[in-house]
Design a protein around this motif. Structure first.
Motif, mmCIF file in Angstrom:
data_model
loop_
_atom_site.group_PDB
_atom_site.id
_atom_site.type_symbol
_atom_site.label_atom_id
_atom_site.label_comp_id
_atom_site.label_asym_id
_atom_site.label_seq_id
_atom_site.Cartn_x
_atom_site.Cartn_y
_atom_site.Cartn_z
ATOM 1 N N ARG A 1 0.855 -1.183 0.000
ATOM 2 C CA ARG A 1 0.000 0.000 0.000
ATOM 3 C C ARG A 1 0.888 1.229 0.000
ATOM 4 N NH1 ARG A 1 -3.159 1.383 5.275
ATOM 5 N NH2 ARG A 1 -3.122 3.353 4.140
ATOM 6 N N ARG A 2 0.264 2.356 -0.318
ATOM 7 C CA ARG A 2 0.975 3.630 -0.359
ATOM 8 C C ARG A 2 0.554 4.463 0.845
ATOM 9 N NH1 ARG A 2 -0.194 5.734 -6.377
ATOM 10 N NH2 ARG A 2 -2.142 6.229 -5.354
ATOM 11 N N LEU A 3 1.516 5.114 1.450
ATOM 12 C CA LEU A 3 1.257 5.927 2.637
ATOM 13 C C LEU A 3 1.713 7.360 2.363
ATOM 14 C CD1 LEU A 3 0.436 6.114 5.658
ATOM 15 C CD2 LEU A 3 2.798 5.501 6.225
ATOM 16 N N PRO A 4 0.792 8.295 2.117
ATOM 17 C CA PRO A 4 1.189 9.695 1.923
ATOM 18 C C PRO A 4 1.856 10.246 3.177
ATOM 19 C CG PRO A 4 -1.093 9.317 1.235
ATOM 20 C CD PRO A 4 -0.659 8.099 1.976
ATOM 21 N N LEU A 5 2.837 11.113 2.976
ATOM 22 C CA LEU A 5 3.577 11.697 4.095
ATOM 23 C C LEU A 5 3.518 13.214 4.034
ATOM 24 C CD1 LEU A 5 6.778 9.429 4.094
ATOM 25 C CD2 LEU A 5 4.765 9.236 5.576
ATOM 26 N N PRO A 6 3.578 13.870 5.189
ATOM 27 C CA PRO A 6 3.540 15.334 5.221
ATOM 28 C C PRO A 6 4.887 15.924 4.828
ATOM 29 C CG PRO A 6 3.838 14.479 7.433
ATOM 30 C CD PRO A 6 3.654 13.279 6.541
ATOM 31 N N ARG B 1 20.108 13.289 15.516
ATOM 32 C CA ARG B 1 19.232 14.444 15.323
ATOM 33 C C ARG B 1 18.315 14.211 14.125
ATOM 34 N NH1 ARG B 1 22.745 19.524 15.147
ATOM 35 N NH2 ARG B 1 23.331 18.615 17.176
ATOM 36 N N GLY B 2 17.030 14.487 14.315
ATOM 37 C CA GLY B 2 16.049 14.286 13.256
ATOM 38 C C GLY B 2 15.418 12.910 13.271
ATOM 39 N N LEU B 3 15.968 11.998 14.077
ATOM 40 C CA LEU B 3 15.463 10.623 14.113
ATOM 41 C C LEU B 3 14.729 10.326 15.416
ATOM 42 C CD1 LEU B 3 18.651 8.823 12.708
ATOM 43 C CD2 LEU B 3 16.702 9.746 11.425
ATOM 44 N N GLU B 4 14.305 11.360 16.116
ATOM 45 C CA GLU B 4 13.723 11.181 17.451
ATOM 46 C C GLU B 4 12.493 10.274 17.447
ATOM 47 O OE1 GLU B 4 15.818 15.154 17.232
ATOM 48 O OE2 GLU B 4 14.377 14.066 15.997
ATOM 49 N N ALA B 5 11.724 10.307 16.369
ATOM 50 C CA ALA B 5 10.495 9.497 16.312
ATOM 51 C C ALA B 5 10.796 8.002 16.287
ATOM 52 C CB ALA B 5 9.671 9.885 15.083
ATOM 53 N N LEU B 6 12.043 7.632 16.014
ATOM 54 C CA LEU B 6 12.408 6.217 15.893
ATOM 55 C C LEU B 6 12.931 5.642 17.203
ATOM 56 C CD1 LEU B 6 14.229 6.322 12.430
ATOM 57 C CD2 LEU B 6 11.822 5.797 12.912
ATOM 58 N N ARG C 1 11.393 15.797 7.569
ATOM 59 C CA ARG C 1 11.790 14.427 7.901
ATOM 60 C C ARG C 1 11.226 14.011 9.253
ATOM 61 N NH1 ARG C 1 16.721 16.378 5.620
ATOM 62 N NH2 ARG C 1 17.752 16.600 7.637
ATOM 63 N N ARG C 2 11.254 14.914 10.228
ATOM 64 C CA ARG C 2 10.697 14.605 11.543
ATOM 65 C C ARG C 2 9.199 14.318 11.441
ATOM 66 N NH1 ARG C 2 14.390 19.068 14.550
ATOM 67 N NH2 ARG C 2 15.752 17.620 15.708
ATOM 68 N N ALA C 3 8.502 15.146 10.686
ATOM 69 C CA ALA C 3 7.052 14.956 10.533
ATOM 70 C C ALA C 3 6.751 13.656 9.793
ATOM 71 C CB ALA C 3 6.451 16.149 9.785
ATOM 72 N N GLN C 4 7.559 13.313 8.801
ATOM 73 C CA GLN C 4 7.339 12.093 8.031
ATOM 74 C C GLN C 4 7.567 10.846 8.883
ATOM 75 O OE1 GLN C 4 10.032 13.080 4.862
ATOM 76 N NE2 GLN C 4 8.607 14.606 4.041
ATOM 77 N N LEU C 5 8.636 10.833 9.669
ATOM 78 C CA LEU C 5 8.888 9.683 10.542
ATOM 79 C C LEU C 5 7.820 9.579 11.623
ATOM 80 C CD1 LEU C 5 12.777 9.899 10.907
ATOM 81 C CD2 LEU C 5 11.465 8.232 9.590
ATOM 82 N N SER C 6 7.373 10.699 12.132
ATOM 83 C CA SER C 6 6.312 10.678 13.140
ATOM 84 C C SER C 6 5.030 10.087 12.565
ATOM 85 C CB SER C 6 6.044 12.090 13.669
ATOM 86 O OG SER C 6 7.171 12.579 14.384
ATOM 87 N N ARG C 7 4.698 10.418 11.319
ATOM 88 C CA ARG C 7 3.505 9.870 10.681
ATOM 89 C C ARG C 7 3.630 8.353 10.534
ATOM 90 N NH1 ARG C 7 -0.083 11.657 6.742
ATOM 91 N NH2 ARG C 7 -0.216 13.515 8.061
ATOM 92 N N ILE C 8 4.795 7.885 10.110
ATOM 93 C CA ILE C 8 4.990 6.442 9.928
ATOM 94 C C ILE C 8 4.836 5.711 11.255
ATOM 95 C CG2 ILE C 8 6.698 4.679 9.367
ATOM 96 C CD1 ILE C 8 7.777 6.696 7.244
ATOM 97 N N ILE C 9 5.456 6.218 12.306
ATOM 98 C CA ILE C 9 5.372 5.558 13.608
ATOM 99 C C ILE C 9 3.935 5.601 14.132
ATOM 100 C CG2 ILE C 9 6.144 5.640 16.000
ATOM 101 C CD1 ILE C 9 8.188 4.557 13.960
ATOM 102 N N ALA C 10 3.248 6.725 13.929
ATOM 103 C CA ALA C 10 1.858 6.832 14.389
ATOM 104 C C ALA C 10 0.955 5.839 13.670
ATOM 105 C CB ALA C 10 1.351 8.258 14.182
ATOM 106 N N GLN C 11 1.291 5.509 12.427
ATOM 107 C CA GLN C 11 0.475 4.597 11.635
ATOM 108 C C GLN C 11 0.952 3.149 11.718
ATOM 109 O OE1 GLN C 11 -2.295 5.422 9.725
ATOM 110 N NE2 GLN C 11 -2.166 7.389 10.738
#
Length: 260
Positions: free
Chosen positions: A102-107, A168-173, A136-146
């Motif tokens: 599937r495709r996951l749109p990112l912010p 830095r920038g990888l905090e969501a992971l 990048r932070r917003a995109q990783l946060s979206r992936i983790i949230a989903q």
């Protein structure tokens, strides 16, 4: 090389539209590099040309013949595109029947999106993150949230993170284990660690590395990275795993331009 049932090689490779550092367009070099990786699943970035109808830069008719792999089934950015937002996933033919994608749109400021490949033993999220750290932070946060919705508890995120810093920038992971095999950009004299993996802590990483040889340094501006994971993509479906249908269109995304 022969694979044991519980060992899966996952790889990621930014093709740079098959132009090497400066051209010309020579996809046969990239295909040779992909074949040498001997991966079971590989996330590819920049598989299409950037402008106009965004036609494929990596000829799909040569993929299986040259590499033994096949593209995961989904509709790309356009009729002549191999990828979505310039990305596709190749996998071994024997995995295709059990795969869902599937495709996951990112912010973010640029149009970006992830591809989610779901196998019975593993969910692979392929990414090409934005050029700005805030995106990048917003995109990783979206992936983790989903993550609970898009797969089960064995997830591997891979691709071109466009992030040179190791933390830095990888905090969501934070909940995942970030694996950085080594410098992968620029290919002729690699210094920066743009290409990474982030895996669930339940997954054992057996080995990892960067494919660095004369052909790889000529074929793209990135070197490919790989990781051997202790997972079995042929195993029984985990309890609670609900395969999604193949998503071919996303409401509101039709006709959206991709970013590289």
């Amino acid at each position: 090389m022969p694979k044991s049932p519980d060992r899966l090689r996952l790889a990621s490779y930014n093709l740079h539209k098959c132009r090497g550092m400066t051209g010309p367009h020579a996809p046969e070099r990239n295909l040779r590099v992909i074949a040498e990786l001997d991966a079971d699943v590989i996330a590819l970035q920049e598989v299409d040309f950037r402008f106009g109808a965004r036609p494929e830069a990596l000829p799909r008719k040569l993929i299986e013949k040259t590499t033994g792999m096949v593209p995961a089934p989904f509709l790309g950015t356009g009729e002549n595109s191999l990828g979505w937002h310039g990305q596709t996933i190749l996998l071994r033919p024997e995995l295709r029947d059990k795969a869902e994608i599937r495709r996951l749109p990112l912010p973010g400021i640029e149009p970006r999106g992830a591809l989610v490949l779901r196998l019975p033993g593993l969910t692979v999220v392929a990414v090409h993150l934005g050029l700005m750290r805030s995106s990048r932070r917003a995109q990783l946060s979206r992936i983790i949230a989903q993550s609970r919705r898009i797969g089960h508890d064995r997830m591997a995120l891979t691709g071109d993170f466009n992030e040179w810093h190791d933390s830095r920038g990888l905090e969501a992971l934070e909940a995942l284990r970030v694996i950085t095999p080594g410098p992968s950009w620029p290919a002729p004299f690699p210094r920066l660690r743009y290409d990474r993996f982030a895996v669930s802590r339940s997954i054992e990483v057996l080995d990892c590395g960067v494919l660095d040889n004369e052909m790889a340094r000529a074929a793209s501006d990135h070197l490919p990275v790989w990781a051997d994971l202790a997972v079995d993509a042929h195993e029984e479906v985990p309890r609670g795993y609900q395969p999604a249908r193949v998503t071919s269109r996303i409401p509101g995304e039709d006709g959206a331009a991709g970013a590289d």
